[in-house]
Design a protein around this motif. Structure first.
Motif, PDB file in Angstrom:
ATOM      1  N   ARG A  35       0.807  -1.217   0.000  1.00 32.28           N
ATOM      2  CA  ARG A  35       0.000   0.000   0.000  1.00 32.28           C
ATOM      3  C   ARG A  35       0.839   1.266   0.000  1.00 32.28           C
ATOM      4  NH1 ARG A  35       0.476  -2.373   4.598  1.00 32.28           N
ATOM      5  NH2 ARG A  35       0.678  -1.317   6.596  1.00 32.28           N
ATOM      6  N   ARG A  36       2.131   1.169   0.335  1.00 34.71           N
ATOM      7  CA  ARG A  36       2.971   2.375   0.298  1.00 34.71           C
ATOM      8  C   ARG A  36       3.716   2.512  -1.024  1.00 34.71           C
ATOM      9  NH1 ARG A  36       0.921   4.728   4.245  1.00 34.71           N
ATOM     10  NH2 ARG A  36       0.755   3.577   6.173  1.00 34.71           N
ATOM     11  N   GLN A  37       3.517   1.543  -1.905  1.00 32.35           N
ATOM     12  CA  GLN A  37       4.157   1.619  -3.216  1.00 32.35           C
ATOM     13  C   GLN A  37       3.255   2.463  -4.117  1.00 32.35           C
ATOM     14  OE1 GLN A  37       7.126  -0.425  -4.230  1.00 32.35           O
ATOM     15  NE2 GLN A  37       7.097   1.033  -5.923  1.00 32.35           N
ATOM     16  N   PRO A  38       3.772   3.579  -4.680  1.00 28.34           N
ATOM     17  CA  PRO A  38       2.926   4.451  -5.499  1.00 28.34           C
ATOM     18  C   PRO A  38       2.120   3.663  -6.539  1.00 28.34           C
ATOM     19  CG  PRO A  38       5.055   5.495  -5.142  1.00 28.34           C
ATOM     20  CD  PRO A  38       5.131   4.134  -4.495  1.00 28.34           C
ATOM     21  N   ARG A  39       2.786   2.752  -7.273  1.00 32.52           N
ATOM     22  CA  ARG A  39       2.043   1.854  -8.164  1.00 32.52           C
ATOM     23  C   ARG A  39       2.437   0.436  -7.772  1.00 32.52           C
ATOM     24  NH1 ARG A  39       4.072   2.526 -13.339  1.00 32.52           N
ATOM     25  NH2 ARG A  39       2.567   0.929 -13.975  1.00 32.52           N
ATOM     26  N   PRO A  40       1.545  -0.262  -7.067  1.00 33.36           N
ATOM     27  CA  PRO A  40       1.890  -1.571  -6.487  1.00 33.36           C
ATOM     28  C   PRO A  40       2.547  -2.534  -7.474  1.00 33.36           C
ATOM     29  CG  PRO A  40      -0.222  -0.845  -5.665  1.00 33.36           C
ATOM     30  CD  PRO A  40       0.198   0.184  -6.677  1.00 33.36           C
ATOM     31  N   VAL A 117       6.256  -3.270   2.274  1.00 32.19           N
ATOM     32  CA  VAL A 117       7.487  -3.273   1.514  1.00 32.19           C
ATOM     33  C   VAL A 117       7.281  -2.404   0.274  1.00 32.19           C
ATOM     34  CG1 VAL A 117       6.872  -5.358   0.226  1.00 32.19           C
ATOM     35  CG2 VAL A 117       9.267  -4.773   0.576  1.00 32.19           C
ATOM     36  N   VAL A 118       8.301  -1.670  -0.111  1.00 28.83           N
ATOM     37  CA  VAL A 118       8.235  -0.861  -1.338  1.00 28.83           C
ATOM     38  C   VAL A 118       9.607  -0.864  -2.004  1.00 28.83           C
ATOM     39  CG1 VAL A 118       6.448   0.734  -0.521  1.00 28.83           C
ATOM     40  CG2 VAL A 118       8.851   1.290  -0.164  1.00 28.83           C
ATOM     41  N   CYS A 119       9.624  -0.498  -3.266  1.00 27.40           N
ATOM     42  CA  CYS A 119      10.876  -0.287  -3.984  1.00 27.40           C
ATOM     43  C   CYS A 119      10.740   1.049  -4.710  1.00 27.40           C
ATOM     44  CB  CYS A 119      11.125  -1.428  -4.962  1.00 27.40           C
ATOM     45  SG  CYS A 119      12.715  -1.291  -5.824  1.00 27.40           S
ATOM     46  N   LEU A 120      11.570   2.000  -4.302  1.00 31.67           N
ATOM     47  CA  LEU A 120      11.368   3.394  -4.727  1.00 31.67           C
ATOM     48  C   LEU A 120      12.507   3.908  -5.597  1.00 31.67           C
ATOM     49  CD1 LEU A 120      10.204   4.944  -1.316  1.00 31.67           C
ATOM     50  CD2 LEU A 120       8.769   4.066  -3.168  1.00 31.67           C
ATOM     51  N   THR A 121      12.153   4.761  -6.537  1.00 34.27           N
ATOM     52  CA  THR A 121      13.150   5.520  -7.298  1.00 34.27           C
ATOM     53  C   THR A 121      13.657   6.657  -6.406  1.00 34.27           C
ATOM     54  OG1 THR A 121      11.552   7.105  -8.140  1.00 34.27           O
ATOM     55  CG2 THR A 121      11.873   5.078  -9.443  1.00 34.27           C
ATOM     56  N   PRO A 122      14.768   7.281  -6.769  1.00 34.04           N
ATOM     57  CA  PRO A 122      15.264   8.391  -5.952  1.00 34.04           C
ATOM     58  C   PRO A 122      14.236   9.510  -5.768  1.00 34.04           C
ATOM     59  CG  PRO A 122      16.973   7.668  -7.459  1.00 34.04           C
ATOM     60  CD  PRO A 122      15.732   6.910  -7.835  1.00 34.04           C
ATOM     61  N   GLY A 127      10.301  12.240  -1.941  1.00 35.29           N
ATOM     62  CA  GLY A 127       8.977  12.715  -1.573  1.00 35.29           C
ATOM     63  C   GLY A 127       8.290  11.850  -0.535  1.00 35.29           C
ATOM     64  N   SER A 128       8.954  10.793  -0.079  1.00 38.99           N
ATOM     65  CA  SER A 128       8.298   9.847   0.822  1.00 38.99           C
ATOM     66  C   SER A 128       8.508  10.219   2.282  1.00 38.99           C
ATOM     67  CB  SER A 128       8.873   8.445   0.587  1.00 38.99           C
ATOM     68  OG  SER A 128      10.151   8.340   1.200  1.00 38.99           O
ATOM     69  N   PRO A 129       7.653   9.708   3.154  1.00 37.18           N
ATOM     70  CA  PRO A 129       7.831   9.958   4.585  1.00 37.18           C
ATOM     71  C   PRO A 129       9.130   9.358   5.120  1.00 37.18           C
ATOM     72  CG  PRO A 129       5.923   8.530   4.171  1.00 37.18           C
ATOM     73  CD  PRO A 129       6.425   8.954   2.855  1.00 37.18           C
TER      74      PRO A 129
END
Length: 277
Positions: A35-40, A117-122, A127-129
């Motif tokens: 749910r914290r992944q912008p696009r799951p 769990v998420v995998c984020l770009t820089p 912009g994330s908490p």
DNA sequence: CCTCCATCCTGTGGGC
DNA sequence: TGCCCACAGGATGGAG
């Protein structure tokens, strides 16, 4: 459950399996975990065939530094734990995330699904908490003047402040109570009421408590929800001085430990060692 | 910006 | 034995 010592113990056990390994597949059984992944749907795609360069930690967050400047963020929530298993091993209920390498599977088991769990770009990271997390309580604890400045401008009870991950990252309900007991400060004391000597005492209590927790493999409470990845129970439980010891004698002075509720969290303290004023 | 509060879930243990 | 309720290691977003 998992606070800094438990998460760091978990991290250390995962390092040999994950660092330098390539993720062949990332399965997520409960989409709520994303749910914290912008696009799951991005999670599995981004993780697949990507190498884990290193596995770090900030507070209670595990940070996988992935090839290509991506960051995996994994949080265990209240009931999450990690296990290392052979490829193809039978998965118990609530095995919500499975990362597979050439040699092993890493499972995240989390009945309450408060973890994620998420995998984020820089850009997404910025912009994330997670980018706003405070300094790590063990590795980057601010000096007393800086910590004091942050604490004494707050009107909240110390217990709430220690749980505020923006101030310091890593303490949870158990270790916050332990820190306050060691510092001889009442959990309801307001941040703004502390003098410089009390700030020093508070600061000086944080690392010893966390290091002791770490040394003994963390804390496993009665329900065994938390286990080390190798299946052992944490042994710091027997050494707790405040948390969960309601009515039992303070190990310092013998006064029965009291339990109150502070901002919705059960809070344990010694009324003699930790006077209200 | 700060503080408070409800909310997201499932499992367990105690009381009846 | 079975049922129901209270409670549990955490973080977040919205209201005031």
């Amino acid at each position: 459950m998992p606070e800094l010592p438990e998460v760091e113990t978990t991290r250390r056990s995962l390092v040999p399996v994950l660092e330098g390994a390539t993720i062949n597949s990332a399965e997520v059984g409960r989409t709520r975990m994303l749910r914290r992944q912008p696009r799951p749907a991005d999670f599995a795609d981004r993780m697949r065939d990507r190498r884990v360069e290193s596995l770090g930690r900030r507070g209670k967050f595990l940070l996988g530094h992935m090839e290509g400047d991506l960051t995996m963020v994994l949080h265990l929530g209240m009931s999450g734990r990690m296990q290392i298993q052979a490829l193809g091993a039978e998965r118990p209920a609530h095995t919500n995330v499975v990362l597979a390498t050439d040699d092993a599977e890493v499972w995240m088991i989390d009945p309450r699904t408060f973890g994620f769990v998420v995998c984020l770009t820089p850009d997404e990271w910025d912009g994330s908490p997670f980018a706003a997390l405070g300094p790590d309580a063990l590795d980057a604890l601010p000096r007393s003047p800086q910590l004091g400045a942050a604490i004494t401008k707050r009107k909240s009870p110390l217990k709430s402040l220690l749980l505020d991950q923006h101030l310091i990252a890593g303490l949870g309900n158990i270790y916050a109570d332990e820190v306050l007991h060691r510092a001889r400060l009442h959990p309801l004391r307001l941040g703004a009421s502390l003098d410089a000597e009390e700030v020093k005492r508070l600061r000086a209590s944080i690392k010893p408590v966390l290091e002791a927790g770490l040394r003994h493999g963390g804390t496993t409470l009665d329900d065994l929800a938390y286990l080390l990845p190798d299946g052992r129970a944490g042994e710091y439980t027997q050494r707790l001085r405040a948390y969960g010891r309601t009515g039992q004698p303070c190990r310092t002075c013998g006064t029965p430990i009291e339990r109150i509720v502070v901002t919705q969290r059960s809070t344990h303290f010694c009324p003699t060692c930790q006077p209200a004023d």
